[in-house]
Design a protein around this motif. Structure first.
Motif, PDB file in Angstrom:
ATOM      1  N   ALA A   9       0.734  -1.162   0.349  1.00  0.00           N
ATOM      2  CA  ALA A   9      -0.237   0.099   0.417  1.00  0.00           C
ATOM      3  C   ALA A   9       1.286   1.208  -0.213  1.00  0.00           C
ATOM      4  N   GLY A  10       1.675   0.949   0.380  1.00  0.00           N
ATOM      5  CA  GLY A  10       3.369   2.440   0.666  1.00  0.00           C
ATOM      6  C   GLY A  10       2.985   3.168  -0.424  1.00  0.00           C
ATOM      7  N   GLN A  11       3.200   4.467  -0.753  1.00  0.00           N
ATOM      8  CA  GLN A  11       3.632   4.916  -1.939  1.00  0.00           C
ATOM      9  C   GLN A  11       4.715   5.179  -2.761  1.00  0.00           C
ATOM     10  N   GLY A  12       6.166   4.823  -2.038  1.00  0.00           N
ATOM     11  CA  GLY A  12       6.978   4.717  -2.542  1.00  0.00           C
ATOM     12  C   GLY A  12       7.960   6.217  -3.015  1.00  0.00           C
ATOM     13  N   THR A  13       7.358   7.001  -1.626  1.00  0.00           N
ATOM     14  CA  THR A  13       8.277   8.202  -2.566  1.00  0.00           C
ATOM     15  C   THR A  13       9.538   8.552  -2.833  1.00  0.00           C
ATOM     16  N   ARG A  14      10.889   8.332  -2.460  1.00  0.00           N
ATOM     17  CA  ARG A  14      11.301   7.975  -2.837  1.00  0.00           C
ATOM     18  C   ARG A  14      12.203   7.487  -3.790  1.00  0.00           C
ATOM     19  N   MET A  15      11.457   6.705  -4.248  1.00  0.00           N
ATOM     20  CA  MET A  15      11.456   5.837  -6.292  1.00  0.00           C
ATOM     21  C   MET A  15      11.355   7.552  -7.072  1.00  0.00           C
ATOM     22  N   ASN A  16      10.966   8.187  -6.679  1.00  0.00           N
ATOM     23  CA  ASN A  16      10.708   9.485  -7.150  1.00  0.00           C
ATOM     24  C   ASN A  16       9.993   9.559  -8.335  1.00  0.00           C
ATOM     25  N   SER A  17       9.074   8.522  -8.438  1.00  0.00           N
ATOM     26  CA  SER A  17       8.018   8.198  -9.778  1.00  0.00           C
ATOM     27  C   SER A  17       6.920   8.137  -9.771  1.00  0.00           C
ATOM     28  N   LYS A  18       5.970   8.435 -10.535  1.00  0.00           N
ATOM     29  CA  LYS A  18       4.747   8.158 -10.608  1.00  0.00           C
ATOM     30  C   LYS A  18       4.126   6.706 -10.928  1.00  0.00           C
ATOM     31  N   VAL A  19       5.212   5.543 -10.861  1.00  0.00           N
ATOM     32  CA  VAL A  19       5.219   4.234 -10.871  1.00  0.00           C
ATOM     33  C   VAL A  19       4.596   4.210  -9.622  1.00  0.00           C
ATOM     34  N   SER A  20       3.804   3.003  -9.263  1.00  0.00           N
ATOM     35  CA  SER A  20       3.301   2.672  -8.104  1.00  0.00           C
ATOM     36  C   SER A  20       4.836   2.060  -7.465  1.00  0.00           C
ATOM     37  N   LYS A  21       5.851   2.079  -6.650  1.00  0.00           N
ATOM     38  CA  LYS A  21       7.350   1.625  -5.924  1.00  0.00           C
ATOM     39  C   LYS A  21       6.501  -0.077  -6.103  1.00  0.00           C
ATOM     40  N   VAL A  22       5.337  -1.153  -6.120  1.00  0.00           N
ATOM     41  CA  VAL A  22       5.852  -2.666  -6.668  1.00  0.00           C
ATOM     42  C   VAL A  22       5.861  -2.897  -7.579  1.00  0.00           C
ATOM     43  N   LEU A  23       5.270  -1.791  -8.669  1.00  0.00           N
ATOM     44  CA  LEU A  23       5.111  -1.364 -10.040  1.00  0.00           C
ATOM     45  C   LEU A  23       6.695  -1.864 -10.974  1.00  0.00           C
ATOM     46  N   HIS A  24       7.436  -1.320 -10.352  1.00  0.00           N
ATOM     47  CA  HIS A  24       8.805  -1.709 -11.104  1.00  0.00           C
ATOM     48  C   HIS A  24       9.406  -2.537 -10.643  1.00  0.00           C
ATOM     49  N   LEU A  25      10.217  -3.205 -11.975  1.00  0.00           N
ATOM     50  CA  LEU A  25      10.700  -4.310 -13.017  1.00  0.00           C
ATOM     51  C   LEU A  25      12.372  -4.704 -12.157  1.00  0.00           C
ATOM     52  N   VAL A  26      11.729  -6.182 -12.117  1.00  0.00           N
ATOM     53  CA  VAL A  26      13.374  -6.750 -11.580  1.00  0.00           C
ATOM     54  C   VAL A  26      12.831  -8.187 -12.292  1.00  0.00           C
ATOM     55  N   GLY A  27      14.308  -7.961 -13.608  1.00  0.00           N
ATOM     56  CA  GLY A  27      14.127  -8.923 -14.591  1.00  0.00           C
ATOM     57  C   GLY A  27      13.215  -9.047 -15.465  1.00  0.00           C
ATOM     58  N   ASN A  28      12.817  -7.724 -15.149  1.00  0.00           N
ATOM     59  CA  ASN A  28      11.531  -7.407 -16.983  1.00  0.00           C
ATOM     60  C   ASN A  28      10.490  -7.835 -15.949  1.00  0.00           C
ATOM     61  N   LYS A  29       9.914  -8.045 -14.398  1.00  0.00           N
ATOM     62  CA  LYS A  29       8.975  -8.246 -13.660  1.00  0.00           C
ATOM     63  C   LYS A  29       8.482  -7.487 -12.837  1.00  0.00           C
ATOM     64  N   VAL A  30       6.760  -7.097 -12.682  1.00  0.00           N
ATOM     65  CA  VAL A  30       7.088  -5.869 -11.736  1.00  0.00           C
ATOM     66  C   VAL A  30       7.717  -6.784 -10.429  1.00  0.00           C
ATOM     67  N   MET A  31       7.662  -5.877  -9.438  1.00  0.00           N
ATOM     68  CA  MET A  31       8.392  -6.608  -8.018  1.00  0.00           C
ATOM     69  C   MET A  31       7.149  -7.510  -7.438  1.00  0.00           C
ATOM     70  N   LEU A  32       5.641  -6.729  -7.258  1.00  0.00           N
ATOM     71  CA  LEU A  32       4.866  -7.519  -6.337  1.00  0.00           C
ATOM     72  C   LEU A  32       4.876  -8.897  -7.230  1.00  0.00           C
ATOM     73  N   GLN A  33       4.823  -8.869  -8.931  1.00  0.00           N
ATOM     74  CA  GLN A  33       4.614 -10.197  -8.791  1.00  0.00           C
ATOM     75  C   GLN A  33       5.745 -11.194  -8.639  1.00  0.00           C
ATOM     76  N   HIS A  34       7.091 -10.887  -8.403  1.00  0.00           N
ATOM     77  CA  HIS A  34       7.972 -12.127  -7.896  1.00  0.00           C
ATOM     78  C   HIS A  34       7.673 -12.177  -6.339  1.00  0.00           C
ATOM     79  N   VAL A  35       6.665 -11.647  -5.256  1.00  0.00           N
ATOM     80  CA  VAL A  35       6.504 -11.520  -4.673  1.00  0.00           C
ATOM     81  C   VAL A  35       4.934 -12.502  -4.882  1.00  0.00           C
ATOM     82  N   ILE A  36       4.297 -12.515  -5.634  1.00  0.00           N
ATOM     83  CA  ILE A  36       3.114 -13.663  -5.663  1.00  0.00           C
ATOM     84  C   ILE A  36       4.076 -14.741  -5.968  1.00  0.00           C
ATOM     85  N   ASP A  37       4.452 -14.546  -7.086  1.00  0.00           N
ATOM     86  CA  ASP A  37       4.940 -16.261  -7.688  1.00  0.00           C
ATOM     87  C   ASP A  37       5.858 -17.079  -6.518  1.00  0.00           C
TER      88      ASP A  37
END
Length: 451
Positions: A9-37
């Motif tokens: 639920a966090g805003q992730g202000t330190r990412m300095n991005s309009k994209v939600s923090k958990v939607l940033h990519l690691v290995g071309n997959k959003v971070m939240l999807q990594h956790v789900i998987d």
């Protein structure tokens, strides 16, 4: 029953991005999807707590099996977990994960869950060389966990502790409900800390077990773009180790990126600065030279992709050579024993067996037969400004350098096109066809002199 609660639920202000923090990519997959998987195969239900940018998160994940829980006000991790409690049964084991901790492994979670089944409460910790900013694990004389103190609330002696709280835990549902209802915002932030339930459990003599994570990258939290880059490299190195253990030769593991799925045969070699995106498959004895990019490519046995080449959404046959500096665009199928040379671009075309497009040419929307030789600087003129048209080059054709083939057009079997020709009509088989102006020499001409 195993329930997983993922806090996102966090805003992730330190990412300095309009994209939600958990939607940033690691290995071309959003971070939240990594956790789900990581948790999907070992859990009965997944509950994700969202707040900021909730619509975009749900749209990207797009999973009907997930129970989305909305947290209107972000009042701490304890408050976030409270939002999901109506979905948790007392007898279940509840695993708490975080959408910005993408590299957690399924194997680690399995051990944590098993410990919680035996003790009702298990916490994942890690030894950190620089524990700054993290909550410290406070242990008693018998080394049992007594409490967790947040960095900003820790004393000078507590700040020296290098065992930190990862925030990841597995706990019996009844205990989670009981202690979350008891905690209060007794901290400098006025928030409800999930970690405060540890002290409550100790007061009740609950046996809190712990699991020390061997790999600190597994529990790395992402707060800014520096952390994101660190996570990306840790993820890539993890993949590389697995690939090399299965026989893949990678010249420099620190200069390789796989951002998707990758399968490979025996005795394959990958040089430096290679990027794989999407779903890629290479056969046996394949070499991918430096600075190449493959995206949804299938490379067959004994083929070489030379330096600085791009192969995208295409199939390359056996014993073929691509590059250097070649671009194979989507919809291309290159046959066996074929050659696509330097500075050649091929798009939505089939190239037959034993055919060569050696250098400086563009082949688009074309069907090229077997044993065809296309010289340097040949262009298929496939676009009239509105529509794309097909060029058909049958078996055994030889096309001289610097020729233009204006589609739609068909070049018959074993035809020869003279160099420098512009061909606008179909060409008969086994004939020489050319189109040139008559060469003229002006004998009285003199080269101008500089004034």
């Amino acid at each position: 029953m195993i329930n997983t609660i993922i806090l996102a639920a966090g805003q992730g202000t330190r990412m300095n991005s309009k994209v939600s923090k958990v939607l940033h990519l690691v290995g071309n997959k959003v971070m939240l999807q990594h956790v789900i998987d990581a948790s999907d195969s070992i859990t009965d239900s997944i509950h994700i707590v969202i707040g900021h940018n909730s619509d975009s998160i749900q749209k990207v994940i797009n999973n009907n099996t997930i129970n989305w829980v909305y947290q209107k006000d972000q009042l701490g991790t304890g408050h976030a977990v409270q939002q999901a409690l109506p979905n948790i049964k007392d007898g279940s084991i509840c695993v708490i994960l975080y959408g910005d901790v993408p590299l957690i492994k399924t194997s680690t979670l399995k051990i944590l869950i098993e410990q919680a089944k035996n003790s009702d409460f298990s916490i994942l910790t890690v030894i950190q060389k620089d524990p700054s900013g993290y909550g410290r694990i406070i242990r008693g004389p018998s080394q049992l966990i007594q409490s967790i103190i947040e960095h900003k609330d820790a004393s000078e002696s507590e700040l020296k502790i290098d065992e930190i709280n990862t925030g990841i835990m597995a706990i019996r549902g009844s205990l989670l409900k009981k202690y979350l209802n008891q905690i209060k915002p007794n901290n400098s932030q006025g928030e409800l800390y999930l970690t405060d339930i540890v002290e409550k459990a100790v007061e009740d003599n609950v046996n809190i077990t712990s699991l020390i994570c061997d790999d600190s990258s597994e529990v790395m939290g992402i707060n800014d773009k520096n952390n994101l880059a660190e996570a990306e490299r840790a993820f890539q190195l993890r993949q590389v180790k697995g690939f090399m253990s299965n026989g893949l030769t990678i010249k420099d593991p620190s200069r390789f990126d796989c951002r998707g799925n990758f399968t490979f045969g025996n005795d394959c070699i990958i040089d430096t600065n290679v990027i794989l995106e999407g779903d890629n498959e290479i056969g046996n004895n394949v070499t991918i030279s430096s600075n190449c990019t493959l995206k949804n490519a299938k490379i067959s046995d004994n083929t070489i992709i030379l330096s600085n080449s791009i192969v995208e959404d295409s199939i390359i046959g056996t014993h073929s050579t691509i590059g250097p500096f070649a671009r194979i665009r989507p919809g291309t199928n290159v046959g066996n024993h074929a050659k696509i040379g330097n500075f050649v671009e091929v798009k939505k075309s089939s190239i037959g067996n034993n055919s060569k497009v050696s250098h400086l040419s563009y082949i688009g929307d074309s069907s090229v037969g077997n044993d065809v030789n296309i010289g340097a600087g040949v262009i298929t003129c496939n676009y009239d400004g509105v529509n794309k048209h097909q060029t058909v080059i049958e078996d055994g054709v030889f096309i001289g350098s610097n020729s233009q083939l204006v589609a739609p057009i068909k070049i018959g079997k074993y035809a020869t096109i003279g160099a420098g020709s512009t061909i606008t009509m179909d060409v008969p088989s086994e004939k020489l066809t050319l189109s040139r102006n008559k060469q003229t020499t002006i004998s009285r001409w003199k080269r101008p002199k500089k004034k």
